[in-house]
Every structure is written in structure tokens, then in C-alpha cells.
Design an enzyme around this catalytic site. Structure first.
Site, PDB file in Angstrom:
ATOM      1  N   LYS A  69      11.857 -11.028  -7.795  1.00  0.00           N
ATOM      2  CA  LYS A  69      12.181 -12.484  -6.052  1.00  0.00           C
ATOM      3  C   LYS A  69      12.176 -13.876  -6.992  1.00  0.00           C
ATOM      4  O   LYS A  69      11.942 -15.116  -5.826  1.00  0.00           O
ATOM      5  CB  LYS A  69      11.530 -11.202  -5.579  1.00  0.00           C
ATOM      6  CG  LYS A  69      11.335 -10.504  -4.964  1.00  0.00           C
ATOM      7  CD  LYS A  69      10.526  -9.970  -3.731  1.00  0.00           C
ATOM      8  CE  LYS A  69      10.884  -8.042  -3.414  1.00  0.00           C
ATOM      9  NZ  LYS A  69       9.475  -7.976  -2.082  1.00  0.00           N
ATOM     10  N   ASP A 104       9.643 -10.562   4.816  1.00  0.00           N
ATOM     11  CA  ASP A 104       8.752  -9.855   4.524  1.00  0.00           C
ATOM     12  C   ASP A 104       8.158 -10.748   6.136  1.00  0.00           C
ATOM     13  O   ASP A 104       7.003  -9.969   6.559  1.00  0.00           O
ATOM     14  CB  ASP A 104       8.087  -9.343   3.921  1.00  0.00           C
ATOM     15  CG  ASP A 104       8.894  -8.493   2.849  1.00  0.00           C
ATOM     16  OD1 ASP A 104       9.601  -8.002   3.116  1.00  0.00           O
ATOM     17  OD2 ASP A 104       8.214  -8.458   1.647  1.00  0.00           O
TER      18      ASP A 104
HETATM   19  P1  NAP Z   1       1.564  -7.418  -5.867  1.00  0.00           P
HETATM   20  O1  NAP Z   1       1.597  -8.637  -5.431  1.00  0.00           O
HETATM   21  O2  NAP Z   1       1.476  -6.467  -6.591  1.00  0.00           O
HETATM   22  O3  NAP Z   1      -0.200  -7.560  -4.556  1.00  0.00           O
HETATM   23  C1  NAP Z   1      -0.654  -5.875  -4.798  1.00  0.00           C
HETATM   24  C2  NAP Z   1      -2.057  -5.831  -4.661  1.00  0.00           C
HETATM   25  O4  NAP Z   1      -3.094  -4.316  -4.668  1.00  0.00           O
HETATM   26  C3  NAP Z   1      -3.343  -7.409  -5.044  1.00  0.00           C
HETATM   27  O5  NAP Z   1      -3.735  -7.775  -4.269  1.00  0.00           O
HETATM   28  C4  NAP Z   1      -4.221  -6.799  -5.982  1.00  0.00           C
HETATM   29  O6  NAP Z   1      -5.079  -7.162  -6.051  1.00  0.00           O
HETATM   30  C5  NAP Z   1      -3.771  -5.062  -4.867  1.00  0.00           C
HETATM   31  N1  NAP Z   1      -4.705  -4.192  -5.811  1.00  0.00           N
HETATM   32  C6  NAP Z   1      -3.759  -3.419  -6.508  1.00  0.00           C
HETATM   33  N2  NAP Z   1      -4.386  -2.707  -7.409  1.00  0.00           N
HETATM   34  C7  NAP Z   1      -5.761  -2.562  -6.708  1.00  0.00           C
HETATM   35  C8  NAP Z   1      -6.629  -0.909  -6.896  1.00  0.00           C
HETATM   36  N3  NAP Z   1      -6.619  -0.233  -7.881  1.00  0.00           N
HETATM   37  N4  NAP Z   1      -8.044  -1.941  -6.404  1.00  0.00           N
HETATM   38  C9  NAP Z   1      -7.825  -2.703  -5.415  1.00  0.00           C
HETATM   39  N5  NAP Z   1      -6.657  -3.715  -5.315  1.00  0.00           N
HETATM   40  C10 NAP Z   1      -5.881  -2.839  -5.874  1.00  0.00           C
HETATM   41  O7  NAP Z   1       2.016  -6.159  -4.009  1.00  0.00           O
HETATM   42  P2  NAP Z   1       2.869  -6.772  -3.427  1.00  0.00           P
HETATM   43  O8  NAP Z   1       4.612  -7.539  -3.251  1.00  0.00           O
HETATM   44  O9  NAP Z   1       1.844  -8.352  -2.732  1.00  0.00           O
HETATM   45  O10 NAP Z   1       2.636  -5.501  -2.599  1.00  0.00           O
HETATM   46  C11 NAP Z   1       2.039  -4.895  -1.958  1.00  0.00           C
HETATM   47  C12 NAP Z   1       2.011  -3.696  -1.258  1.00  0.00           C
HETATM   48  O11 NAP Z   1       3.433  -4.012   0.085  1.00  0.00           O
HETATM   49  C13 NAP Z   1       2.609  -2.479  -1.357  1.00  0.00           C
HETATM   50  O12 NAP Z   1       2.534  -1.740  -1.130  1.00  0.00           O
HETATM   51  C14 NAP Z   1       4.678  -2.698  -1.336  1.00  0.00           C
HETATM   52  O13 NAP Z   1       5.133  -1.514  -1.322  1.00  0.00           O
HETATM   53  C15 NAP Z   1       3.994  -3.267   0.330  1.00  0.00           C
HETATM   54  N6  NAP Z   1       5.167  -4.157   0.874  1.00  0.00           N
HETATM   55  C16 NAP Z   1       5.912  -3.405   1.803  1.00  0.00           C
HETATM   56  C17 NAP Z   1       6.627  -3.889   2.529  1.00  0.00           C
HETATM   57  C18 NAP Z   1       6.942  -3.459   4.166  1.00  0.00           C
HETATM   58  O14 NAP Z   1       8.256  -4.293   4.473  1.00  0.00           O
HETATM   59  N7  NAP Z   1       6.623  -2.400   3.777  1.00  0.00           N
HETATM   60  C19 NAP Z   1       7.349  -5.724   2.220  1.00  0.00           C
HETATM   61  C20 NAP Z   1       6.160  -6.306   0.991  1.00  0.00           C
HETATM   62  C21 NAP Z   1       5.627  -5.218   0.498  1.00  0.00           C
HETATM   63  P3  NAP Z   1      -5.446  -7.861  -7.223  1.00  0.00           P
HETATM   64  O15 NAP Z   1      -4.987  -9.198  -7.117  1.00  0.00           O
HETATM   65  O16 NAP Z   1      -7.408  -7.744  -7.847  1.00  0.00           O
HETATM   66  O17 NAP Z   1      -4.992  -7.025  -8.613  1.00  0.00           O
END
Ligand code: NAP
Length: 285
Positions: A69, A104
Site C-alpha cells: 500500500k 478505508d
Molecule cells: P497496523 O498499521 O499494523 O496497526 C496495528 C495496530 O494494532 C497498532 O496500533 C498496534 O499498536 C496495535 N496492536 C497490535 N498488536 C497489539 C497488541 N498485542 N496489544 C495492543 N495493541 C496492538 O494495522 P492496520 O493496517 O492499522 O490494521 C489494523 C486492523 O484494522 C486490522 O485488524 C485490519 O484487518 C483492520 N482493518 C479493517 C478494515 C476493514 O475494511 N474492516 C480496513 C483496514 C484495516 P502498536 O502501535 O503499539 O504496535
């Protein structure tokens, strides 16, 4: 070119898990468009060459998923949304120019509009859990819709701080141990972390302090019915799930590539839910 014969794809590495083909091919069938939507597994080192030859490969555009991305943003002419999120998930050819956006933002907002109509009439305070790419899309959308105060709570406070600097004074940062206090004034709680996803630790928070009029949104869509949403429903709160966002974010790409703005129907939702959560889903009508 007419919509018939057009093709688009989702580019990822890996890409087998993507539900985009299920969604777009459903719409192609539903609207009787003789187009095609495929999966393309492309290694990071091959991505730039792939998108530069999209047209020669027969594509009018593409979705882009992990890990491409950010590269997609750099290789295209992004709109304001993609720039603010720092990532592009939808590409299209506009004559010879490769343009991009991040859907998104609208996926999140349209799903919220559908699940909790008029939620923004009193959009005073929102708590956002997480500070990754999805959080940026959510925060950009909420600011665009006039939310006055956003409290970002993240495991790594430095990442939340970066969002405060990027999005300005409406964004505040709070530590996890201040979550209860932040929830007491929130009209909307959004989980943008991966917590609660299949294979990830659960998201264990007490929704008790939320006001009765609050809405709870979870971006996690595997499983569709997360523990967070179940707890919100048990408290009688309105909810918006990640599957709804996933379906709504797909609308713009389909419209750009195939010229028809598709509808997010119950039938489509049931189809994708059956694929994501076979045990929990209702039968597809
Ligand atoms: P990302 O950039 O990797 O961010 C992950 C986030 O989760 C960060 O804030 C991270 O905190 C936190 N996290 C991960 N493991 C953790 C733990 N063990 N304890 C506390 N916090 C934790 O991922 P992203 O792209 O933002 O996606 C996040 C979620 O949104 C995913 O589940 C994805 O599938 C979902 N999503 C859904 C849609 C939809 O259309 N429904 C669209 C986009 C994303 P740190 O900063 O501390 O690492």
C-alpha cells in the site's frame, strides 16, 4: 472502452486471503457486467514493474493490499485521502495517469452512517484504539465529518503522538490506563488495533463507563462478531462491524473501474460472512 471486457485485480503478497474477488465478482454478476476481477500475487520487488504495466496486462485498475500500500502511494498520483493515510488501496488509470485513493476512509464513514444514522449530530468526543494505518483513515474521516475531540489510545504512545502531530489539535493522546476515564465522555469508540482478530490476543476492555447513547465500531472482520461488538450489544449499544466497512470501502473501486456504483446488499454481506465465518454465518439466501 465499455464496462464489458474490463478487468481489475487485487495485488498482494500473499493474496489468497483477500475477499475482494468475492465482492467484485458478485457485483459483476449482479449487474450483468461481462468484466473480470482477479487475484495477482506479486512480490515486493516486482510490484513497481507490475503497476507500471497494468494497462498492458489488460487492467483498468486494481486494489492493493499488504505489503504494497505504501509503494502504491509512491508510484501513483494520490488524492488527499491516500496522502493523509500514507497508503493507497485503490488504483485506476485516468487516460495514462495512474491515480490512487484510500477507500478505508469512506468505507468506515458509510458503514457508520448505515449502522448508526445521524451519529454525527452529536459527534463531540471519540476514542480511537490504535495508531496504525487504519487509525489514520478513521481519524481523517472523523475530522472531515466534524468530530470535535479524538482521544487516541495506543500500546506504543509514540505512534499516537505522531497522529496528534499530523492531524492537529483535535487529536489528544491518552495512555491505556486512562481508557476508562476517556470512555466516560465518548459518543463513539473505534477499535483499529488488530486485537480480537483470529490469531491475535483478545481485546479485553470494560465498556461499562461508556454513555448509553455511545456507538462501538470494530474494524476487525475476522471474526465478524468480535468479543468487543458482542459486549457492546449486550450493553444495548449500537454497533458497526468491520465487515460492513470492508464492503463499503469496495464500492468506489468498482464504480471507477466498471462505471456502475454498486450497492452493499444483505445478500452480499451474507455471502462474504459465510466465507469469513462459516460456522457463525446465516445461510446465504
Ligand atoms: P497496523 O498499521 O499494523 O496497526 C496495528 C495496530 O494494532 C497498532 O496500533 C498496534 O499498536 C496495535 N496492536 C497490535 N498488536 C497489539 C497488541 N498485542 N496489544 C495492543 N495493541 C496492538 O494495522 P492496520 O493496517 O492499522 O490494521 C489494523 C486492523 O484494522 C486490522 O485488524 C485490519 O484487518 C483492520 N482493518 C479493517 C478494515 C476493514 O475494511 N474492516 C480496513 C483496514 C484495516 P502498536 O502501535 O503499539 O504496535
Amino acid at each position: 472502452m465499455s464496462a464489458a471486457g474490463r478487468a481489475a485485480c487485487v495485488i498482494g503478497w500473499p493474496v489468497a486471503h483477500s475477499r475482494s474477488p468475492l465482492i467484485h465478482n458478485y457485483w459483476l454478476r449482479h449487474y450483468g457486467i461481462a468484466g473480470d476481477y482477479r487475484r495477482e500475487a506479486v512480490k515486493p520487488e516486482d510490484f513497481a514493474a507490475f503497476v507500471r504495466t497494468l494497462s498492458a496486462r489488460g487492467y483498468v485498475g486494481a486494489n492493493v493490499t499488504v505489503p504494497h500500500k505504501e509503494a502504491a502511494l509512491a508510484l501513483s498520483e494520490p488524492d488527499e485521502r491516500a496522502r493523509a493515510v500514507g497508503a493507497a488501496n485503490t488504483l485506476w488509470l485516468d487516460d495514462d495517469v495512474l491515480r490512487s485513493t484510500n477507500t478505508d476512509v469512506e468505507g468506515f464513514l458509510r458503514n457508520l452512517d448505515a449502522c448508526a444514522p445521524q451519529w454525527d449530530r452529536r459527534a463531540d468526543e471519540v476514542v480511537v484504539l490504535g495508531a496504525g494505518g487504519a487509525a489514520r483513515a478513521v481519524i481523517f474521516g472523523l475530522i472531515e465529518r466534524g468530530v470535535a475531540r479524538l482521544v487516541v489510545v495506543n500500546r506504543t504512545p509514540e505512534r499516537a503522538e505522531l497522529l496528534r502531530r499530523q492531524f492537529g489539535p483535535r487529536v489528544e493522546v491518552a495512555p491505556w490506563d486512562a481508557l476508562s476515564r476517556a470512555l466516560a465522555d465518548a459518543m463513539l469508540l473505534v477499535n483499529t488495533t488488530t486485537l480480537g482478530m483470529h490469531g491475535q490476543p483478545p481485546l479485553d476492555i470494560d465498556l461499562g463507563p461508556l454513555p448509553d447513547r455511545a456507538i462501538v465500531a470494530d474494524l476487525v472482520y475476522a471474526p465478524v462478531r468480535t468479543k468487543l461488538l458482542a459486549a457492546a450489544t449486550a450493553r444495548g449499544l449500537r454497533t458497526a462491524d468491520g465487515l460492513g466497512m470492508l464492503l463499503h470501502q469496495a464500492v468506489r473501486g468498482f464504480a471507477l473501474w466498471f462505471g456502475t456504483t454498486p450497492e452493499v446488499t444483505g445478500e452480499l454481506r451474507a455471502l462474504v460472512e459465510a466465507d469469513l465465518d462459516p460456522a457463525a454465518a446465516k445461510p446465504v439466501p
